[in-house]
Design a protein around this motif. Structure first.
Motif, mmCIF file in Angstrom:
data_model
loop_
_atom_site.group_PDB
_atom_site.id
_atom_site.type_symbol
_atom_site.label_atom_id
_atom_site.label_comp_id
_atom_site.label_asym_id
_atom_site.label_seq_id
_atom_site.Cartn_x
_atom_site.Cartn_y
_atom_site.Cartn_z
ATOM 1 N N LEU A 1 48.612 35.342 51.824
ATOM 2 C CA LEU A 1 47.268 35.885 51.646
ATOM 3 C C LEU A 1 47.240 36.972 50.575
ATOM 4 C CD1 LEU A 1 46.227 36.114 55.405
ATOM 5 C CD2 LEU A 1 45.225 34.596 53.684
ATOM 6 N N ASP A 2 48.370 37.668 50.412
ATOM 7 C CA ASP A 2 48.432 38.732 49.401
ATOM 8 C C ASP A 2 48.413 38.170 47.976
ATOM 9 O OD1 ASP A 2 48.575 40.809 51.292
ATOM 10 O OD2 ASP A 2 50.718 40.441 51.573
ATOM 11 N N HIS A 3 48.612 36.874 47.834
ATOM 12 C CA HIS A 3 48.654 36.256 46.504
ATOM 13 C C HIS A 3 47.277 35.793 46.038
ATOM 14 C CE1 HIS A 3 53.116 35.752 45.799
ATOM 15 N NE2 HIS A 3 53.069 36.201 47.042
ATOM 16 N N VAL A 4 46.280 35.822 46.925
ATOM 17 C CA VAL A 4 44.940 35.369 46.555
ATOM 18 C C VAL A 4 43.952 36.512 46.704
ATOM 19 C CG1 VAL A 4 45.416 32.981 47.177
ATOM 20 C CG2 VAL A 4 44.446 34.509 48.896
ATOM 21 N N ARG A 5 42.891 36.454 45.919
ATOM 22 C CA ARG A 5 41.894 37.514 45.936
ATOM 23 C C ARG A 5 41.111 37.503 47.241
ATOM 24 N NH1 ARG A 5 38.301 35.708 42.952
ATOM 25 N NH2 ARG A 5 37.196 37.623 42.398
ATOM 26 N N HIS A 6 40.495 38.642 47.552
ATOM 27 C CA HIS A 6 39.735 38.758 48.794
ATOM 28 C C HIS A 6 38.618 37.726 48.919
ATOM 29 C CE1 HIS A 6 41.879 42.501 49.632
ATOM 30 N NE2 HIS A 6 41.431 42.364 50.870
ATOM 31 N N PRO A 7 37.903 37.415 47.843
ATOM 32 C CA PRO A 7 36.879 36.378 47.998
ATOM 33 C C PRO A 7 37.448 35.033 48.429
ATOM 34 C CG PRO A 7 36.493 37.655 46.010
ATOM 35 C CD PRO A 7 37.831 38.079 46.526
ATOM 36 N N TYR A 8 38.634 34.691 47.942
ATOM 37 C CA TYR A 8 39.230 33.427 48.365
ATOM 38 C C TYR A 8 39.749 33.525 49.795
ATOM 39 C CZ TYR A 8 41.343 28.867 47.916
ATOM 40 O OH TYR A 8 41.648 27.534 48.095
ATOM 41 N N ASP B 1 33.387 49.394 51.004
ATOM 42 C CA ASP B 1 33.617 49.246 49.578
ATOM 43 C C ASP B 1 34.845 48.386 49.353
ATOM 44 O OD1 ASP B 1 35.717 50.898 50.232
ATOM 45 O OD2 ASP B 1 35.467 52.235 48.514
ATOM 46 N N THR B 2 35.182 48.156 48.080
ATOM 47 C CA THR B 2 36.331 47.316 47.756
ATOM 48 C C THR B 2 37.604 48.131 47.598
ATOM 49 O OG1 THR B 2 35.733 47.454 45.409
ATOM 50 C CG2 THR B 2 34.913 45.554 46.644
ATOM 51 N N GLY B 3 37.588 49.379 48.056
ATOM 52 C CA GLY B 3 38.771 50.222 48.032
ATOM 53 C C GLY B 3 39.387 50.323 49.416
ATOM 54 N N ARG B 4 39.087 51.417 50.094
ATOM 55 C CA ARG B 4 39.760 51.646 51.377
ATOM 56 C C ARG B 4 39.241 50.745 52.502
ATOM 57 N NH1 ARG B 4 37.257 57.650 52.586
ATOM 58 N NH2 ARG B 4 35.490 57.047 53.900
ATOM 59 N N SER C 1 37.618 45.003 55.448
ATOM 60 C CA SER C 1 36.441 45.000 56.320
ATOM 61 C C SER C 1 35.249 44.389 55.605
ATOM 62 C CB SER C 1 36.110 46.430 56.768
ATOM 63 O OG SER C 1 37.159 46.984 57.522
ATOM 64 N N LEU C 2 35.077 44.733 54.341
ATOM 65 C CA LEU C 2 33.973 44.176 53.563
ATOM 66 C C LEU C 2 34.126 42.665 53.435
ATOM 67 C CD1 LEU C 2 31.427 44.689 51.895
ATOM 68 C CD2 LEU C 2 32.891 45.101 49.911
ATOM 69 N N ARG D 1 43.953 43.225 59.447
ATOM 70 C CA ARG D 1 43.911 43.968 58.185
ATOM 71 C C ARG D 1 42.635 44.799 58.092
ATOM 72 N NH1 ARG D 1 46.538 40.446 53.247
ATOM 73 N NH2 ARG D 1 48.434 39.786 54.330
ATOM 74 N N ALA D 2 41.532 44.221 58.575
ATOM 75 C CA ALA D 2 40.277 44.968 58.587
ATOM 76 C C ALA D 2 40.309 46.059 59.660
ATOM 77 C CB ALA D 2 39.111 44.020 58.832
ATOM 78 N N ALA D 3 40.834 45.733 60.832
ATOM 79 C CA ALA D 3 40.847 46.690 61.944
ATOM 80 C C ALA D 3 41.634 47.951 61.600
ATOM 81 C CB ALA D 3 41.437 46.030 63.186
#
Length: 380
Positions: free
Chosen positions: A93-100, A190-193, A197-198, A368-370
């Motif tokens: 999962l770390d190899h693909v962007r969050h949208p994917y 946001d797309t940072g911290r 969650s986003l 990861r979100a939690a």
């Protein structure tokens, strides 16, 4: 007279040109923004600018100028080609962007869902069209369209809420396409911290859309404007079923997941007697839903049904992540003349509770979100 004609022609031409230019610019900007946006799974962006024919041509000439001759063999510095293997576990999962990642999550969630149509019998006055939702092989809820007289008795709420249109104009228009900014104003998304969650909230919104679409198709309820032309909605009435409200379903699905991440608690704690700050997502979701009645495109009962299903959608996501328990329930639609009151939302048990099969990828993305929230109360 010539002066009048010149002014008229100038104004007409100016307006036409302005509208054309505005539409062109809006489409161009929208397409560019869509391609470069953080939540677009199939981005065509390069490292420092959007894709374009000019950039592609520049890359072609740069390659021709610096690469030199290549015989089509792998780079000799790689050595063992097994070094190129990607991770065999969820660390991929770390190899693909969050949208994917969001697309992966949505696809996995939909594998758990099934719909059964509830057909209406024209010869039976009590028969109602709708659909039943199944999760992991178990029925979770069924929703059927109220009778026309039920909707007709709610027109008085359409008349009353119309007085709020001036006050809520900006909210209503922004919420046509954007709900997350409103939730982000409460909980700092946001797309940072809070990037995970986003992503999770964006995915649950799409999950909600996948569920609401068949429900609307099977329920097939007319819109307020079909009952009375005097409604005169302030926005374009959608062409699909009024019942249930998609905006309400999506907003309450988002609120349920956000409340879980913040507190670890189920939604009924948040929309019931919880007066604390974390319960704000449900009050916001209720306002988003009510705004659709203010606008003139939904009845209160549409929003009530959507809200109840939305909370179930959020809990379905949590149950798949945690391997938790779901309790089948149908929404109580209340009396025909009643408004959608948040604290009065309730359901009726329709079957035995069941355990949902846990999915390891969904669990990973949930955790990861939690972990982005203080003390991680929702970690499973």
């Amino acid at each position: 007279m010539p002066k009048y004609g010149g002014n008229t022609g100038g104004n007409t031409g100016g307006n036409t040109g302005g509208n054309t230019g505005g539409n062109t610019g809006g489409n161009t900007g929208g397409n560019t923004g869509g391609n470069t946006g953080t939540l677009n799974a199939f981005s065509r962006d390069h490292a420092d600018s959007p894709a374009s024919p000019l950039l592609s041509n520049a890359l072609i000439t740069a390659r021709d100028g610096v690469t030199g001759y290549w015989d089509g063999e792998p780079n000799p510095d790689i050595g063992d080609l097994d070094r190129l293997k990607l991770p065999h576990d969820n660390s991929y999962l770390d190899h693909v962007r969050h949208p994917y990642q969001a697309k992966i999550l949505q696809s996995l969630l939909m594998q758990y869902i099934r719909f059964d149509a509830i057909e209406e019998d024209p010869s039976d006055a009590m028969s109602k069209a709708g659909a039943a939702i199944w999760v992991d092989g178990h029925p979770i809820t069924a929703l059927t369209r109220p009778a026309p007289v039920f909707f007709a008795k709610q027109l008085t709420w359409l008349r009353a809420y119309a007085d709020l249109r001036d006050d809520r104009l900006s909210e209503i228009h922004m919420q046509l396409d954007d709900m997350l900014s409103f939730f982000g104003a409460q909980a700092y998304l946001d797309t940072g911290r809070r990037k995970n969650s986003l992503m999770l909230l964006d995915a649950v919104r799409d999950f909600a859309i996948h569920i609401e679409t068949p429900l609307k198709f099977y329920c097939r309820a007319p819109r307020p404007i079909d009952f009375a032309e005097q409604v005169q909605p302030m926005i374009q009435t959608p062409d699909h079923s009024s019942f249930p409200s998609g905006h309400s379903l999506e907003a309450f699905a988002i609120a349920t997941v956000l409340y879980r991440l913040q507190t670890g608690k189920p939604p009924e704690d948040g929309y019931g007697d919880d007066k604390t700050v974390p319960a704000l997502p449900f009050r916001l979701a209720h306002r988003i839903a009510t705004n659709r009645t203010v606008a003139g495109v939904h009845f209160p009962v549409d929003s009530l049904a959507g809200a109840f299903i939305g909370c179930q959608v959020g809990e379905i996501l949590y149950a798949i992540a945690s391997g938790g328990i779901l309790e089948p329930m149908d929404v109580n639609l209340g009396e025909p003349g009643s408004d959608f009151v948040l604290r009065e939302m309730s359901g009726e048990k329709i079957g035995e509770a069941f355990k949902v099969t846990q999915n390891s990828v969904v669990k990973e993305l949930w955790n990861r979100a939690a972990q982005e929230w203080p003390c991680a109360p929702a970690k499973v």
